[in-house]
Scaffold this motif. Structure first.
Motif, PDB file in Angstrom:
ATOM      1  N   ASN A   1      23.058  19.202  29.884  1.00  0.00           N
ATOM      2  CA  ASN A   1      23.819  18.854  31.092  1.00  0.00           C
ATOM      3  C   ASN A   1      24.267  20.110  31.807  1.00  0.00           C
ATOM      4  O   ASN A   1      24.671  21.092  31.179  1.00  0.00           O
ATOM      5  N   ALA A   2      24.210  20.069  33.118  1.00  0.00           N
ATOM      6  CA  ALA A   2      24.792  21.120  33.952  1.00  0.00           C
ATOM      7  C   ALA A   2      25.864  20.481  34.817  1.00  0.00           C
ATOM      8  O   ALA A   2      25.591  19.491  35.503  1.00  0.00           O
ATOM      9  N   GLY A   3      27.065  21.027  34.776  1.00  0.00           N
ATOM     10  CA  GLY A   3      28.179  20.433  35.505  1.00  0.00           C
ATOM     11  C   GLY A   3      27.968  20.462  37.013  1.00  0.00           C
ATOM     12  O   GLY A   3      28.068  19.443  37.687  1.00  0.00           O
ATOM     13  N   THR A   4      27.683  21.639  37.529  1.00  0.00           N
ATOM     14  CA  THR A   4      27.429  21.805  38.954  1.00  0.00           C
ATOM     15  C   THR A   4      26.335  22.849  39.137  1.00  0.00           C
ATOM     16  O   THR A   4      26.456  23.956  38.605  1.00  0.00           O
ATOM     17  N   ILE A   5      25.312  22.476  39.865  1.00  0.00           N
ATOM     18  CA  ILE A   5      24.258  23.423  40.223  1.00  0.00           C
ATOM     19  C   ILE A   5      24.312  23.642  41.729  1.00  0.00           C
ATOM     20  O   ILE A   5      24.248  22.671  42.497  1.00  0.00           O
ATOM     21  N   THR A   6      24.456  24.879  42.125  1.00  0.00           N
ATOM     22  CA  THR A   6      24.407  25.227  43.547  1.00  0.00           C
ATOM     23  C   THR A   6      23.013  25.735  43.866  1.00  0.00           C
ATOM     24  O   THR A   6      22.519  26.652  43.204  1.00  0.00           O
ATOM     25  N   THR A   7      22.388  25.116  44.849  1.00  0.00           N
ATOM     26  CA  THR A   7      21.028  25.491  45.191  1.00  0.00           C
ATOM     27  C   THR A   7      21.009  26.648  46.190  1.00  0.00           C
ATOM     28  O   THR A   7      22.034  26.997  46.778  1.00  0.00           O
ATOM     29  N   LEU A   8      19.850  27.222  46.359  1.00  0.00           N
ATOM     30  CA  LEU A   8      19.700  28.310  47.327  1.00  0.00           C
ATOM     31  C   LEU A   8      19.995  27.841  48.741  1.00  0.00           C
ATOM     32  O   LEU A   8      20.388  28.635  49.597  1.00  0.00           O
ATOM     33  N   GLY A   9      19.840  26.556  48.957  1.00  0.00           N
ATOM     34  CA  GLY A   9      20.138  25.999  50.269  1.00  0.00           C
ATOM     35  C   GLY A   9      21.595  25.647  50.462  1.00  0.00           C
ATOM     36  O   GLY A   9      21.977  25.159  51.526  1.00  0.00           O
ATOM     37  N   GLY A  10      22.390  25.869  49.415  1.00  0.00           N
ATOM     38  CA  GLY A  10      23.819  25.612  49.528  1.00  0.00           C
ATOM     39  C   GLY A  10      24.252  24.228  49.080  1.00  0.00           C
ATOM     40  O   GLY A  10      25.436  23.901  49.141  1.00  0.00           O
ATOM     41  N   ASP A  11      23.320  23.419  48.635  1.00  0.00           N
ATOM     42  CA  ASP A  11      23.696  22.102  48.146  1.00  0.00           C
ATOM     43  C   ASP A  11      24.343  22.226  46.762  1.00  0.00           C
ATOM     44  O   ASP A  11      24.018  23.117  45.997  1.00  0.00           O
ATOM     45  N   ARG A  12      25.252  21.308  46.467  1.00  0.00           N
ATOM     46  CA  ARG A  12      25.882  21.270  45.155  1.00  0.00           C
ATOM     47  C   ARG A  12      25.479  19.975  44.468  1.00  0.00           C
ATOM     48  O   ARG A  12      25.768  18.884  44.955  1.00  0.00           O
ATOM     49  N   LEU A  13      24.802  20.129  43.345  1.00  0.00           N
ATOM     50  CA  LEU A  13      24.353  18.988  42.567  1.00  0.00           C
ATOM     51  C   LEU A  13      25.293  18.823  41.386  1.00  0.00           C
ATOM     52  O   LEU A  13      25.512  19.761  40.616  1.00  0.00           O
ATOM     53  N   LEU A  14      25.828  17.622  41.247  1.00  0.00           N
ATOM     54  CA  LEU A  14      26.813  17.388  40.196  1.00  0.00           C
ATOM     55  C   LEU A  14      26.203  16.628  39.026  1.00  0.00           C
ATOM     56  O   LEU A  14      25.412  15.696  39.226  1.00  0.00           O
ATOM     57  N   GLU A  15      26.610  17.013  37.836  1.00  0.00           N
ATOM     58  CA  GLU A  15      26.209  16.321  36.609  1.00  0.00           C
ATOM     59  C   GLU A  15      24.702  16.097  36.540  1.00  0.00           C
ATOM     60  O   GLU A  15      24.221  14.980  36.579  1.00  0.00           O
ATOM     61  N   VAL A  16      23.990  17.170  36.417  1.00  0.00           N
ATOM     62  CA  VAL A  16      22.541  17.116  36.300  1.00  0.00           C
ATOM     63  C   VAL A  16      22.179  17.015  34.816  1.00  0.00           C
ATOM     64  O   VAL A  16      22.694  17.778  33.991  1.00  0.00           O
ATOM     65  N   TRP A  17      21.297  16.078  34.511  1.00  0.00           N
ATOM     66  CA  TRP A  17      20.918  15.820  33.115  1.00  0.00           C
ATOM     67  C   TRP A  17      19.433  16.079  32.895  1.00  0.00           C
ATOM     68  O   TRP A  17      18.618  15.847  33.791  1.00  0.00           O
ATOM     69  N   GLY A  18      19.111  16.508  31.690  1.00  0.00           N
ATOM     70  CA  GLY A  18      17.731  16.571  31.277  1.00  0.00           C
ATOM     71  C   GLY A  18      17.281  15.223  30.739  1.00  0.00           C
ATOM     72  O   GLY A  18      18.063  14.272  30.664  1.00  0.00           O
ATOM     73  N   GLN A  19      16.022  15.153  30.339  1.00  0.00           N
ATOM     74  CA  GLN A  19      15.462  13.885  29.871  1.00  0.00           C
ATOM     75  C   GLN A  19      15.722  13.647  28.392  1.00  0.00           C
ATOM     76  O   GLN A  19      15.543  12.542  27.902  1.00  0.00           O
ATOM     77  N   GLY A  20      16.156  14.673  27.689  1.00  0.00           N
ATOM     78  CA  GLY A  20      16.485  14.532  26.276  1.00  0.00           C
ATOM     79  C   GLY A  20      15.357  14.962  25.363  1.00  0.00           C
ATOM     80  O   GLY A  20      14.181  14.903  25.723  1.00  0.00           O
ATOM     81  N   THR A  21      15.750  15.406  24.186  1.00  0.00           N
ATOM     82  CA  THR A  21      14.782  15.762  23.154  1.00  0.00           C
ATOM     83  C   THR A  21      15.272  15.184  21.827  1.00  0.00           C
ATOM     84  O   THR A  21      16.459  15.273  21.499  1.00  0.00           O
ATOM     85  N   LEU A  22      14.373  14.574  21.093  1.00  0.00           N
ATOM     86  CA  LEU A  22      14.744  13.858  19.872  1.00  0.00           C
ATOM     87  C   LEU A  22      14.794  14.814  18.685  1.00  0.00           C
ATOM     88  O   LEU A  22      13.852  15.575  18.437  1.00  0.00           O
ATOM     89  N   VAL A  23      15.898  14.752  17.974  1.00  0.00           N
ATOM     90  CA  VAL A  23      16.054  15.479  16.717  1.00  0.00           C
ATOM     91  C   VAL A  23      16.199  14.466  15.597  1.00  0.00           C
ATOM     92  O   VAL A  23      17.085  13.603  15.655  1.00  0.00           O
ATOM     93  N   THR A  24      15.332  14.549  14.623  1.00  0.00           N
ATOM     94  CA  THR A  24      15.375  13.642  13.480  1.00  0.00           C
ATOM     95  C   THR A  24      15.584  14.465  12.218  1.00  0.00           C
ATOM     96  O   THR A  24      14.793  15.367  11.923  1.00  0.00           O
ATOM     97  N   VAL A  25      16.650  14.156  11.508  1.00  0.00           N
ATOM     98  CA  VAL A  25      16.956  14.860  10.257  1.00  0.00           C
ATOM     99  C   VAL A  25      16.693  13.892   9.117  1.00  0.00           C
ATOM    100  O   VAL A  25      17.413  12.914   8.940  1.00  0.00           O
TER     101      VAL A  25
END
Length: 122
Positions: free
Chosen positions: A96-120
């Motif tokens: 997760n990224a809380g806030t990403i500021t783009t080169l164009g000045g946009d602010r993206l809030l709560e950006v998530w990845g797709q996830g990766t599975l960990v199995t123990v």
């Protein structure tokens, strides 16, 4: 298009170690706090660890001493080193990224990845 992509998940035996990576790509100017969350089957998503842009870290109590979060701001990458893994650590791990500021000045809030599975498991 800004996106987070996790990698490094897989199958590991109890007591083993694994390192997850999350790369933020796209037209990024800056990223403030980043973190790792996880969601086990049938459970809610929970915070694993977080790290500010200056490197201040926080951990969930059950991960303290076993997991280490770090980041490379130049590479827009956050890592999660996991040691002494237990079966209870089995989950999908999300970046997760809380806030990403783009080169164009946009602010993206709560950006998530797709996830990766960990199995123990043995």
């Amino acid at each position: 298009q800004v996106q987070l992509v996790e990698s490094g998940g897989g199958l590991v035996q109890p007591g083993g170690s694994l390192t997850l990576s999350c790369v933020a790509s796209g037209s990024i100017y800056s990223i403030n706090a980043m973190g790792w969350y996880r969601q086990a089957p049938g459970k809610q998503r929970e915070l694993v660890a977080g790290i500010s842009s200056s490197g201040h870290t926080t951990y969930a109590d059950s991960m303290k001493g076993r997991f280490t979060i770090s980041r490379d701001n130049a590479k827009n990458t956050v890592y999660l080193q996991m040691n002494s893994l237990k079966s209870d650590d089995t989950a999908v791990y999300y970046c997760n990224a809380g806030t990403i500021t783009t080169l164009g000045g946009d602010r993206l809030l709560e950006v998530w990845g797709q996830g990766t599975l960990v199995t123990v498991s043995s």
